[in-house]
Every structure is written in structure tokens, then in C-alpha cells.
Design a protein around this motif. Structure first.
Motif, mmCIF file in Angstrom:
data_model
loop_
_atom_site.group_PDB
_atom_site.id
_atom_site.type_symbol
_atom_site.label_atom_id
_atom_site.label_comp_id
_atom_site.label_asym_id
_atom_site.label_seq_id
_atom_site.Cartn_x
_atom_site.Cartn_y
_atom_site.Cartn_z
ATOM 1 N N HIS A 63 0.827 -1.208 0.000
ATOM 2 C CA HIS A 63 0.000 0.000 0.000
ATOM 3 C C HIS A 63 0.867 1.268 0.000
ATOM 4 O O HIS A 63 0.448 2.302 0.498
ATOM 5 C CB HIS A 63 -1.012 0.005 1.152
ATOM 6 N N VAL A 87 -0.871 5.722 -4.563
ATOM 7 C CA VAL A 87 -2.000 5.127 -3.847
ATOM 8 C C VAL A 87 -1.481 4.677 -2.491
ATOM 9 O O VAL A 87 -0.411 4.069 -2.395
ATOM 10 C CB VAL A 87 -2.595 3.925 -4.607
ATOM 11 N N CYS A 89 -2.930 3.601 1.780
ATOM 12 C CA CYS A 89 -3.410 2.466 2.566
ATOM 13 C C CYS A 89 -4.862 2.075 2.315
ATOM 14 O O CYS A 89 -5.282 0.989 2.717
ATOM 15 C CB CYS A 89 -3.241 2.762 4.049
ATOM 16 N N PHE A 90 -5.635 2.942 1.699
ATOM 17 C CA PHE A 90 -7.030 2.578 1.435
ATOM 18 C C PHE A 90 -7.464 3.132 0.083
ATOM 19 O O PHE A 90 -6.908 4.113 -0.420
ATOM 20 C CB PHE A 90 -7.962 3.069 2.556
ATOM 21 N N VAL A 91 -8.459 2.470 -0.500
ATOM 22 C CA VAL A 91 -8.866 2.795 -1.865
ATOM 23 C C VAL A 91 -10.341 3.136 -1.984
ATOM 24 O O VAL A 91 -10.847 3.356 -3.087
ATOM 25 C CB VAL A 91 -8.528 1.636 -2.826
ATOM 26 N N THR A 115 -6.240 -1.228 0.798
ATOM 27 C CA THR A 115 -5.707 -1.425 -0.546
ATOM 28 C C THR A 115 -5.497 -2.904 -0.861
ATOM 29 O O THR A 115 -5.522 -3.309 -2.025
ATOM 30 C CB THR A 115 -4.386 -0.642 -0.698
ATOM 31 N N TYR A 116 -5.316 -3.708 0.186
ATOM 32 C CA TYR A 116 -5.233 -5.156 -0.020
ATOM 33 C C TYR A 116 -5.842 -5.869 1.183
ATOM 34 O O TYR A 116 -6.042 -5.283 2.250
ATOM 35 C CB TYR A 116 -3.786 -5.611 -0.240
ATOM 36 N N THR A 126 -9.656 -6.910 -2.468
ATOM 37 C CA THR A 126 -8.641 -5.991 -2.984
ATOM 38 C C THR A 126 -7.270 -6.657 -2.931
ATOM 39 O O THR A 126 -6.973 -7.442 -2.028
ATOM 40 C CB THR A 126 -8.608 -4.686 -2.172
ATOM 41 N N GLY A 128 -2.992 -5.643 -3.593
ATOM 42 C CA GLY A 128 -2.179 -4.441 -3.500
ATOM 43 C C GLY A 128 -1.122 -4.225 -4.556
ATOM 44 O O GLY A 128 -1.232 -4.690 -5.694
ATOM 45 N N GLY A 129 -0.061 -3.520 -4.132
ATOM 46 C CA GLY A 129 0.878 -2.923 -5.074
ATOM 47 C C GLY A 129 2.033 -3.775 -5.534
ATOM 48 O O GLY A 129 2.830 -3.321 -6.357
ATOM 49 N N ILE A 134 -2.933 -1.340 -11.230
ATOM 50 C CA ILE A 134 -4.023 -1.295 -10.270
ATOM 51 C C ILE A 134 -5.073 -0.306 -10.771
ATOM 52 O O ILE A 134 -4.730 0.686 -11.434
ATOM 53 C CB ILE A 134 -3.520 -0.900 -8.857
ATOM 54 N N VAL A 136 -8.057 2.209 -9.451
ATOM 55 C CA VAL A 136 -8.496 2.879 -8.225
ATOM 56 C C VAL A 136 -9.425 4.035 -8.585
ATOM 57 O O VAL A 136 -9.185 4.746 -9.563
ATOM 58 C CB VAL A 136 -7.289 3.422 -7.428
#
Length: 346
Positions: A63, A87, A89-91, A115-116, A126, A128-129, A134, A136
Motif C-alpha cells: 500500500h 495510492v 493504505c485505502f482505496v 488497498t489489499y 482488494t 495491493g501494489g 491497479i 483505483v
């Protein structure tokens, strides 16, 4: 549907393996990002190894994401193809509760979507990175100023805002004496930010092993907490102490370092409950508080502040095939100061 290459782990004891994941089809308010760099946060390790419980496998952590926009939905207005973005910690969040309408989405009453390892509002999990792409919603995509290189900017999306938010909220600045407990992935960024805000900055670390780095990053003072004399010397000294470590400390000892109306802010998440004597709080009218990252508006403010003051994380770039080794090294405190995955190696 967008197919992305990624590195995932399938069990708490497993190793990371290359795989492919499906990103959702680009909606009218969505942004498709080609990820260039992804920082490794200790939260990734806790989740991948199910140390907090609740991990749903397979999971793709990450994240701290920095990349470039490669496509946008028909109604997107904030970002364009070619923009440098990040991006955190949250989406997603509900967008309607008191926290969300106050730009504090991290405290969303209905829980912000991580994010995950979270369930999106579309019912899908979700990821993540640690991946090449990704998708978003534009509201949760940050702009990375041109003066910040993407690799050193990536960790700012978690480590940076995690420190910036409490430092800003509790008024770190000229005339304030601020202590940072720990000189790791979080702490070193906190030293840089607190110094740039104009505070008098002290590092409180187990040893003096990173003293030269701390002073280089902007600390005015550096003390070893393994020396009992440190707590005597600094009794009643600080306006604000920010604790970045996730082990159970003697909180009463650190509270004794606070001046009248001083605050100790917990950022680390230790395994056991925090114990504190009531007298430690009553004396000097001290406060013990906590903080979780920051909202989208404040995260953008943080990125702009870091760009203005040339603040980036101190990083070691690794390939995706080195994730398992990097995790072990983070746990062993063998990194100065943040691992960043070059996603071109995925």
C-alpha cells in the motif's frame, strides 16, 4: 478486465510466487495506474504471515504505490494519462459519514476499504501494489509532485503520512520539542518531517548505532534509551513524543519525559495491551493518544510538503524475487530504511 502480473503469497508460511490477477474493468470514475514502485511496509509482513489474523489467501500486499496513469474513465477530472500518481493504505470509503465528510476517510464509520486484504464495495477482494497495474477510484489517487522521484515517494504513501498526520495534528513546529521513538522505516521519515516543520527534534533509540544518520536527517539530539540516565536527563522535557515502534515499551517511563500538557502518540501496534499507571497521566496533565495515517486531503498536503522540502524516504531498491529475503531483513531490523520493489521486475 485488466490482467496484471503480481507477486502473491498463499499461506502464512509460504513464499512469494509470481502470478496474475484480474483488476476490475475501468469504470467512469476509475484510474488505471501502471505501478512503477511499491514500498514494503511492516504491515505487509504482518498480513502476509497472518500475524494479525484475518488474512485471506492468496494475498498481494503493498500500500505504498507510485506509478503513472495509463487510462482514465470517461468522468475522471482529477487525473490524466501520463500523470505521476500514488495510492496509499485505502482505496475507498463510504463518503457519507462524519469522518469522510471531514476528509478523515481513514476513520470511516463503515470502515475504509484497505488497498489489499479487504473486501471492496463491489464484493471483490482488494489486492495491493506488488503488481504491475491497479485500478483505483480517482478520489483515492494522489498526485506526486514532479520534484519527488517515484521510488523515494512510494514509502511516503504510508510511512510519510503516518508521521505527518500526528505531527501536524499535535502542532509540531517552531518552539516545540518533539521526540521520535525509533529510527526505522517510520521514524527516519518522522525526523525529516518534524525538522522541516521547524520543531526541535530528538531521536530516542535503543542504541546510538544510527546517530549519524539521525543527525543528518535533521535531528537536533539523539539519545540511547538503553541508558537509564536518558530518562532522568529528559524528565518533563518534551511537548510531543511520537512512538513508531511496535514492541511493548515501558510507557510510564516515556510519559515521564513529557512537559505539562504534553502528548505521547502511539503509532506502533504492539502484540500485548499497553499498560500505563494513572498517575503517569495525571502528573503534568499528560495525554496518551493514537493515530492512523491520514485522509486523502492531508496525504496530498503531505506529498506537497515533502516536495517543497525535498523529503523522500531512504530506500533500498529490490527486485520482486527478493521479497521474502527483504521481509526477513525487515524483521531483523537490517534495512536503512525502507525496501522498495521495482515492479519492472515482476
Amino acid at each position: 478486465m485488466v490482467t496484471a502480473a503480481a507477486y502473491a503469497v498463499t499461506s502464512a508460511e509460504g513464499s512469494f510466487e509470481k502470478t496474475t490477477i484480474d483488476r476490475r474493468e475501468l469504470g467512469p470514475l476509475d484510474v488505471l495506474i501502471e505501478i512503477k514502485f511499491a514500498g514494503i511496509c511492516h504491515s505487509d509482513i504482518h498480513t502476509a504471515r497472518n500475524e494479525w489474523g484475518g488474512t485471506r489467501y492468496p494475498v498481494v500486499p503493498g500500500h505504498e504505490i507510485a506509478g503513472v496513469v495509463v487510462a482514465v474513465g470517461a468522468e475522471v477530472t482529477k487525473h490524466r494519462v501520463g500523470d505521476r500518481v500514488g495510492v496509499g493504505c485505502f482505496v475507498d470509503s463510504c463518503g457519507e459519514c462524519d469522518a469522510c465528510t471531514a476528509d478523515e476517510e481513514q476513520y470511516c464509520v463503515h470502515r475504509a476499504t484497505g488497498t489489499y486484504n479487504a473486501e471492496g464495495r463491489d464484493g471483490e477482494r482488494t489486492q495491493g501494489g506488488y503488481s504491475t497495474h491497479i485500478v483505483v477510484t480517482e478520489r483515492f489517487v494522489l498526485s506526486i509532485p514532479d520534484s519527488l522521484e517515484l521510488d523515494v515517494a512510494a514509502p511516503l504513501l504510508c510511512a510519510g503520512i503516518t508521521l505527518y498526520s500526528p505531527l501536524a495534528h499535535w502542532g509540531a513546529g517552531p518552539g516545540k520539542k518533539v521526540a521520535i521513538i525509533g529510527m526505522g522505516g517510520l521514524g527516519h521519515v518522522g525526523v525529516k518531517i518534524a525538522h522541516a516543520m521547524g520543531a526541535e527534534v530528538t531521536v530516542l533509540s535503543q542504541s546510538l548505532g544510527k546517530k549519524d544518520d539521525g543527525l543528518k536527517f535533521g535531528a537536533d539530539h539523539y539519545y540511547a534509551t538503553s541508558d537509564p540516565a536518558t530518562f532522568t536527563r529528559l524528565r518533563g522535557h518534551f511537548d510531543l513524543i511520537v512512538n513508531t515502534v511496535s514492541v511493548n515499551l515501558d510507557i510510564d517511563a516515556y510519559l515521564s519525559m513529557l512537559a505539562i500538557d504534553g502528548t505521547l502518540v502511539e503509532l506502533g501496534l504492539p502484540e500485548k495491551p499497553i499498560e500505563v499507571r494513572a498517575f503517569s497521566l495525571a502528573a503534568n496533565r499528560r495525554s496518551l493518544a493514537g493515530s492512523m495515517v491520514g485522509g486523502i486531503a492531508q496525504t496530498q498536503e503531505m506529498l506537497n510538503f515533502c516536495a517543497q522540502h525535498a523529503i523522500g524516504a531512504e530506500i533500498e531498491i529490490i527486485s520482486a524475487g527478493e521479497i521474502d529475503d527483504a521481509y526477513d531483513r525487515v524483521v531483523a531490523s537490517d534495512v536503512r530504511y525502507r525496501f522498495v520493489i521495482d515492479t519492472a521486475t515482476i
